[in-house]
Design a protein around this motif. Structure first.
Motif, PDB file in Angstrom:
ATOM      1  N   TRP A  24       0.838  -1.201   0.000  1.00  0.00           N
ATOM      2  CA  TRP A  24       0.000   0.000   0.000  1.00  0.00           C
ATOM      3  C   TRP A  24       0.872   1.250   0.000  1.00  0.00           C
ATOM      4  O   TRP A  24       0.563   2.230  -0.684  1.00  0.00           O
ATOM      5  CB  TRP A  24      -0.940  -0.015   1.206  1.00  0.00           C
ATOM      6  CG  TRP A  24      -2.174  -0.813   0.971  1.00  0.00           C
ATOM      7  CD1 TRP A  24      -2.266  -2.174   0.894  1.00  0.00           C
ATOM      8  CD2 TRP A  24      -3.497  -0.320   0.753  1.00  0.00           C
ATOM      9  NE1 TRP A  24      -3.565  -2.560   0.639  1.00  0.00           N
ATOM     10  CE2 TRP A  24      -4.348  -1.449   0.555  1.00  0.00           C
ATOM     11  CE3 TRP A  24      -4.051   0.955   0.715  1.00  0.00           C
ATOM     12  CZ2 TRP A  24      -5.704  -1.320   0.307  1.00  0.00           C
ATOM     13  CZ3 TRP A  24      -5.416   1.091   0.484  1.00  0.00           C
ATOM     14  CH2 TRP A  24      -6.227  -0.043   0.284  1.00  0.00           C
ATOM     15  N   GLN A  25       1.974   1.223   0.743  1.00  0.00           N
ATOM     16  CA  GLN A  25       2.889   2.356   0.764  1.00  0.00           C
ATOM     17  C   GLN A  25       3.465   2.609  -0.623  1.00  0.00           C
ATOM     18  O   GLN A  25       3.519   3.762  -1.093  1.00  0.00           O
ATOM     19  CB  GLN A  25       4.011   2.100   1.766  1.00  0.00           C
ATOM     20  CG  GLN A  25       5.001   3.250   1.904  1.00  0.00           C
ATOM     21  CD  GLN A  25       6.124   2.901   2.864  1.00  0.00           C
ATOM     22  OE1 GLN A  25       6.759   1.853   2.742  1.00  0.00           O
ATOM     23  NE2 GLN A  25       6.361   3.749   3.844  1.00  0.00           N
ATOM     24  N   MET A  26       3.897   1.543  -1.321  1.00  0.00           N
ATOM     25  CA  MET A  26       4.442   1.698  -2.665  1.00  0.00           C
ATOM     26  C   MET A  26       3.359   2.145  -3.645  1.00  0.00           C
ATOM     27  O   MET A  26       3.617   2.960  -4.542  1.00  0.00           O
ATOM     28  CB  MET A  26       5.064   0.385  -3.132  1.00  0.00           C
ATOM     29  CG  MET A  26       5.749   0.483  -4.498  1.00  0.00           C
ATOM     30  SD  MET A  26       7.078   1.711  -4.573  1.00  0.00           S
ATOM     31  CE  MET A  26       8.310   0.915  -3.540  1.00  0.00           C
ATOM     32  N   GLY A  27       2.144   1.649  -3.486  1.00  0.00           N
ATOM     33  CA  GLY A  27       1.055   2.068  -4.350  1.00  0.00           C
ATOM     34  C   GLY A  27       0.761   3.555  -4.221  1.00  0.00           C
ATOM     35  O   GLY A  27       0.594   4.261  -5.219  1.00  0.00           O
ATOM     36  N   VAL A  28       0.715   4.038  -2.983  1.00  0.00           N
ATOM     37  CA  VAL A  28       0.478   5.466  -2.745  1.00  0.00           C
ATOM     38  C   VAL A  28       1.641   6.295  -3.278  1.00  0.00           C
ATOM     39  O   VAL A  28       1.446   7.357  -3.895  1.00  0.00           O
ATOM     40  CB  VAL A  28       0.257   5.729  -1.247  1.00  0.00           C
ATOM     41  CG1 VAL A  28       0.234   7.226  -0.954  1.00  0.00           C
ATOM     42  CG2 VAL A  28      -1.048   5.087  -0.781  1.00  0.00           C
ATOM     43  N   THR A  29       2.878   5.830  -3.063  1.00  0.00           N
ATOM     44  CA  THR A  29       4.056   6.565  -3.526  1.00  0.00           C
ATOM     45  C   THR A  29       4.053   6.715  -5.046  1.00  0.00           C
ATOM     46  O   THR A  29       4.278   7.820  -5.566  1.00  0.00           O
ATOM     47  CB  THR A  29       5.345   5.846  -3.079  1.00  0.00           C
ATOM     48  OG1 THR A  29       5.377   5.798  -1.647  1.00  0.00           O
ATOM     49  CG2 THR A  29       6.573   6.581  -3.583  1.00  0.00           C
ATOM     50  N   THR A  30       3.810   5.629  -5.759  1.00  0.00           N
ATOM     51  CA  THR A  30       3.807   5.707  -7.222  1.00  0.00           C
ATOM     52  C   THR A  30       2.642   6.550  -7.728  1.00  0.00           C
ATOM     53  O   THR A  30       2.778   7.257  -8.731  1.00  0.00           O
ATOM     54  CB  THR A  30       3.747   4.299  -7.850  1.00  0.00           C
ATOM     55  OG1 THR A  30       2.620   3.578  -7.330  1.00  0.00           O
ATOM     56  CG2 THR A  30       5.010   3.513  -7.549  1.00  0.00           C
ATOM     57  N   ASP A  31       1.530   6.501  -7.021  1.00  0.00           N
ATOM     58  CA  ASP A  31       0.389   7.325  -7.411  1.00  0.00           C
ATOM     59  C   ASP A  31       0.723   8.808  -7.283  1.00  0.00           C
ATOM     60  O   ASP A  31       0.460   9.604  -8.192  1.00  0.00           O
ATOM     61  CB  ASP A  31      -0.815   6.977  -6.541  1.00  0.00           C
ATOM     62  CG  ASP A  31      -2.029   7.819  -6.864  1.00  0.00           C
ATOM     63  OD1 ASP A  31      -2.654   7.584  -7.912  1.00  0.00           O
ATOM     64  OD2 ASP A  31      -2.348   8.745  -6.081  1.00  0.00           O
ATOM     65  N   VAL A  32       1.337   9.175  -6.163  1.00  0.00           N
ATOM     66  CA  VAL A  32       1.712  10.581  -5.945  1.00  0.00           C
ATOM     67  C   VAL A  32       2.748  11.023  -6.981  1.00  0.00           C
ATOM     68  O   VAL A  32       2.645  12.120  -7.556  1.00  0.00           O
ATOM     69  CB  VAL A  32       2.236  10.783  -4.514  1.00  0.00           C
ATOM     70  CG1 VAL A  32       2.848  12.174  -4.357  1.00  0.00           C
ATOM     71  CG2 VAL A  32       1.113  10.583  -3.500  1.00  0.00           C
ATOM     72  N   LEU A  33       3.758  10.197  -7.217  1.00  0.00           N
ATOM     73  CA  LEU A  33       4.788  10.548  -8.196  1.00  0.00           C
ATOM     74  C   LEU A  33       4.192  10.740  -9.582  1.00  0.00           C
ATOM     75  O   LEU A  33       4.544  11.687 -10.306  1.00  0.00           O
ATOM     76  CB  LEU A  33       5.867   9.463  -8.232  1.00  0.00           C
ATOM     77  CG  LEU A  33       6.830   9.412  -7.046  1.00  0.00           C
ATOM     78  CD1 LEU A  33       7.735   8.192  -7.160  1.00  0.00           C
ATOM     79  CD2 LEU A  33       7.655  10.685  -6.960  1.00  0.00           C
ATOM     80  N   ASN A  34       3.289   9.845  -9.975  1.00  0.00           N
ATOM     81  CA  ASN A  34       2.682   9.966 -11.295  1.00  0.00           C
ATOM     82  C   ASN A  34       1.872  11.248 -11.424  1.00  0.00           C
ATOM     83  O   ASN A  34       1.950  11.956 -12.428  1.00  0.00           O
ATOM     84  CB  ASN A  34       1.798   8.746 -11.576  1.00  0.00           C
ATOM     85  CG  ASN A  34       1.204   8.769 -12.973  1.00  0.00           C
ATOM     86  OD1 ASN A  34       1.915   8.923 -13.965  1.00  0.00           O
ATOM     87  ND2 ASN A  34      -0.109   8.637 -13.058  1.00  0.00           N
ATOM     88  N   ARG A  35       1.102  11.569 -10.388  1.00  0.00           N
ATOM     89  CA  ARG A  35       0.298  12.797 -10.434  1.00  0.00           C
ATOM     90  C   ARG A  35       1.179  14.041 -10.372  1.00  0.00           C
ATOM     91  O   ARG A  35       0.874  15.071 -10.985  1.00  0.00           O
ATOM     92  CB  ARG A  35      -0.708  12.797  -9.274  1.00  0.00           C
ATOM     93  CG  ARG A  35      -1.753  11.691  -9.384  1.00  0.00           C
ATOM     94  CD  ARG A  35      -2.669  11.656  -8.177  1.00  0.00           C
ATOM     95  NE  ARG A  35      -3.530  10.497  -8.199  1.00  0.00           N
ATOM     96  CZ  ARG A  35      -4.691  10.412  -8.862  1.00  0.00           C
ATOM     97  NH1 ARG A  35      -5.118  11.462  -9.554  1.00  0.00           N
ATOM     98  NH2 ARG A  35      -5.409   9.314  -8.834  1.00  0.00           N
ATOM     99  N   LEU A  36       2.284  13.963  -9.634  1.00  0.00           N
ATOM    100  CA  LEU A  36       3.183  15.101  -9.496  1.00  0.00           C
ATOM    101  C   LEU A  36       3.923  15.410 -10.797  1.00  0.00           C
ATOM    102  O   LEU A  36       4.089  16.576 -11.168  1.00  0.00           O
ATOM    103  CB  LEU A  36       4.196  14.814  -8.382  1.00  0.00           C
ATOM    104  CG  LEU A  36       5.272  15.875  -8.113  1.00  0.00           C
ATOM    105  CD1 LEU A  36       4.627  17.178  -7.659  1.00  0.00           C
ATOM    106  CD2 LEU A  36       6.254  15.376  -7.067  1.00  0.00           C
ATOM    107  N   PHE A  37       4.344  14.369 -11.514  1.00  0.00           N
ATOM    108  CA  PHE A  37       5.197  14.587 -12.679  1.00  0.00           C
ATOM    109  C   PHE A  37       4.469  14.484 -14.016  1.00  0.00           C
ATOM    110  O   PHE A  37       5.014  14.908 -15.040  1.00  0.00           O
ATOM    111  CB  PHE A  37       6.363  13.593 -12.656  1.00  0.00           C
ATOM    112  CG  PHE A  37       7.408  13.930 -11.639  1.00  0.00           C
ATOM    113  CD1 PHE A  37       8.384  14.870 -11.915  1.00  0.00           C
ATOM    114  CD2 PHE A  37       7.416  13.318 -10.391  1.00  0.00           C
ATOM    115  CE1 PHE A  37       9.357  15.193 -10.976  1.00  0.00           C
ATOM    116  CE2 PHE A  37       8.380  13.627  -9.446  1.00  0.00           C
ATOM    117  CZ  PHE A  37       9.348  14.567  -9.742  1.00  0.00           C
ATOM    118  N   SER A  38       3.275  13.930 -14.071  1.00  0.00           N
ATOM    119  CA  SER A  38       2.562  13.784 -15.344  1.00  0.00           C
ATOM    120  C   SER A  38       1.665  14.989 -15.589  1.00  0.00           C
ATOM    121  O   SER A  38       0.429  14.873 -15.688  1.00  0.00           O
ATOM    122  CB  SER A  38       1.742  12.490 -15.349  1.00  0.00           C
ATOM    123  OG  SER A  38       2.581  11.368 -15.237  1.00  0.00           O
TER     124      SER A  38
END
Length: 424
Positions: free
Chosen positions: A363-377
């Motif tokens: 869940w931690q990795m899922g949230v992290t990748t979600d935030v990164l994708n929204r931040l950089f895309s």
């Protein structure tokens, strides 16, 4: 016990009686095979079978490659699989991160990572999928694990509390098993049969995957270019070849895949650049929808989820497969330790140890990748400035960079023994 003898013990039964197993794995992908191999390696007396609905030999047609983190490599070394993968593996010796627009003439590098977690140990290798799958299948065969292609689990039930599950297979046969492991992918049919709900949302993106040949050597360097539509990753393969993972809006991805080769190559060149000379696509281009899927529960009595059946995340950090290998190592350790203590390996309290071990991390990795994708895309100016300053600051902090490399290598947190290179 010899593999042939174990296999005979697993299948010996009266005519018409269900096959009796200790572990039935549904899904012969990398995580399913690794789970079966890890358990069989440490507990060769357990009867284990893997079933998969795909036809025999279809895995040999997979021309893609995957990034295997250092921790997963330690597990594969302990299982004796890595020596068969190493001749085709390409180490990632360096990684750079840029943040720009597609049409920018220059892509400034904001962040650079050294590719080693220890002297002589790269944080990851790129391995062809066919090589990885073949090595895991050979390990399963050597351990007496039967892998049945063209066979799926169509239903399962616990007829009596505490009794083995009865699984009905698509070929009409039935199997009794103390533990059923669902490794059947992000759209897991077994997860739905078990009544396990998920958290899911769609990113409106697709991931285009292809192998690219180029004139100049890549020197083992991986590149992550953050572009407005999503990250564009270039990952080194053996020879003058690289694998790309190109995140694009669904509309543009469908347009690109439907376009002629000339149009696709022009768009590819805009993102890939010319620093490696002339480029061309080798083989097929594939695309798949990107989203986040997290199972609310990982286990039920005599039932466990592993790999994408438990968690499907954005490829921005390249951790999807490696999370699955962590699942395989953790479930194997849980099962083997319970078996050594004489405890039923399918008991809910046994499997809940595995769930506690893995759920927070995924869940931690899922949230992290979600935030990164929204931040950089995105192409929002003020946000671009903030994130570029952040990348630049991280680049000047060796301790922070070491932390991120450790995360990428899968070496942070309480790791199962196999991921530390230790036997169960």
């Amino acid at each position: 016990m010899a593999a042939a003898a174990k296999r005979k013990t697993a299948t010996k039964r009266a005519s018409g009686d269900p096959e009796t197993l200790d572990v039935l794995v549904a899904g012969a992908g990398y995580v399913g095979l690794a789970t079966a191999a890890a358990i069989a390696h440490a507990a060769p007396h357990l009867a284990i079978r893997v079933v998969d609905p795909a036809p025999e030999g279809v895995w040999k047609n997979d021309a893609r490659a995957s990034a295997i983190a250092a921790a997963a490599i330690r597990m594969l070394e302990e299982l004796g699989c890595w020596k068969d993968m190493l001749p085709e593996a390409e180490p990632i010796r360096e990684m750079i991160v840029t943040d720009s627009r597609t049409g920018d003439p220059v892509r400034p590098v904001f962040l650079t990572f050294d590719g080693e977690v220890a002297p002589g140990e790269p944080f990851a290798h790129m391995v062809p999928n066919v090589t990885m799958n073949g090595a895991l299948r050979e390990k399963c065969d050597a351990c007496g694990v039967t892998v049945s292609q063209g066979v799926a689990v169509s239903a399962f039930s616990e007829e009596t509390p505490g009794a083995p599950l009865t699984a009905t297979l698509s070929d009409g046969s039935t199997v009794k098993t103390r533990l059923l492991v669902a490794a059947d992918g992000a759209r897991s049919a077994l997860r739905a049969m078990a009544g396990i709900r998920t958290v899911h949302w769609d990113y409106g993106q697709m991931g285009i995957v292809a192998t690219i040949a180029h004139e100049r050597p890549h020197e083992g360097r991986a590149e992550e270019h953050f572009l407005p539509a999503g990250p564009f990753a270039i990952l080194p393969l053996r020879g003058n070849r690289s694998s790309i993972v190109w995140s694009e809006t669904r509309e543009n991805a469908e347009r690109l895949l439907a376009a002629d080769d000339f149009t696709f190559d022009i768009e590819l060149e805009k993102r890939f650049g010319l620093h490696l000379g002339e480029i061309r696509v080798e083989g097929q281009k594939r695309a798949y929808p990107l989203g986040l899927t997290l199972a609310r529960d990982f286990v039920r009595p005599r039932f466990a989820l592993v790999g994408d059946a438990a968690h499907g995340i954005h490829p921005i950090a390249g951790q999807g497969l490696n999370l699955g290998y962590k699942d395989a190592a953790a479930l194997a350790e849980t099962v083997v330790e319970a078996d050594r203590l004489g405890i039923d390996i399918g008991q809910l309290d046994v499997l809940q140890r595995y769930e506690r071990w893995r759920r927070f991390d995924t869940w931690q990795m899922g949230v992290t990748t979600d935030v990164l994708n929204r931040l950089f895309s995105n192409d929002f100016g003020p946000l671009r400035t903030i994130r570029d300053i952040g990348l630049g600051l991280v680049d000047r902090m060796p301790g922070m960079k070491s932390f991120f490399i450790g995360q990428a290598a899968g070496l942070s947190g309480p790791a199962p023994r196999l991921l530390r290179g230790e036997p169960i």
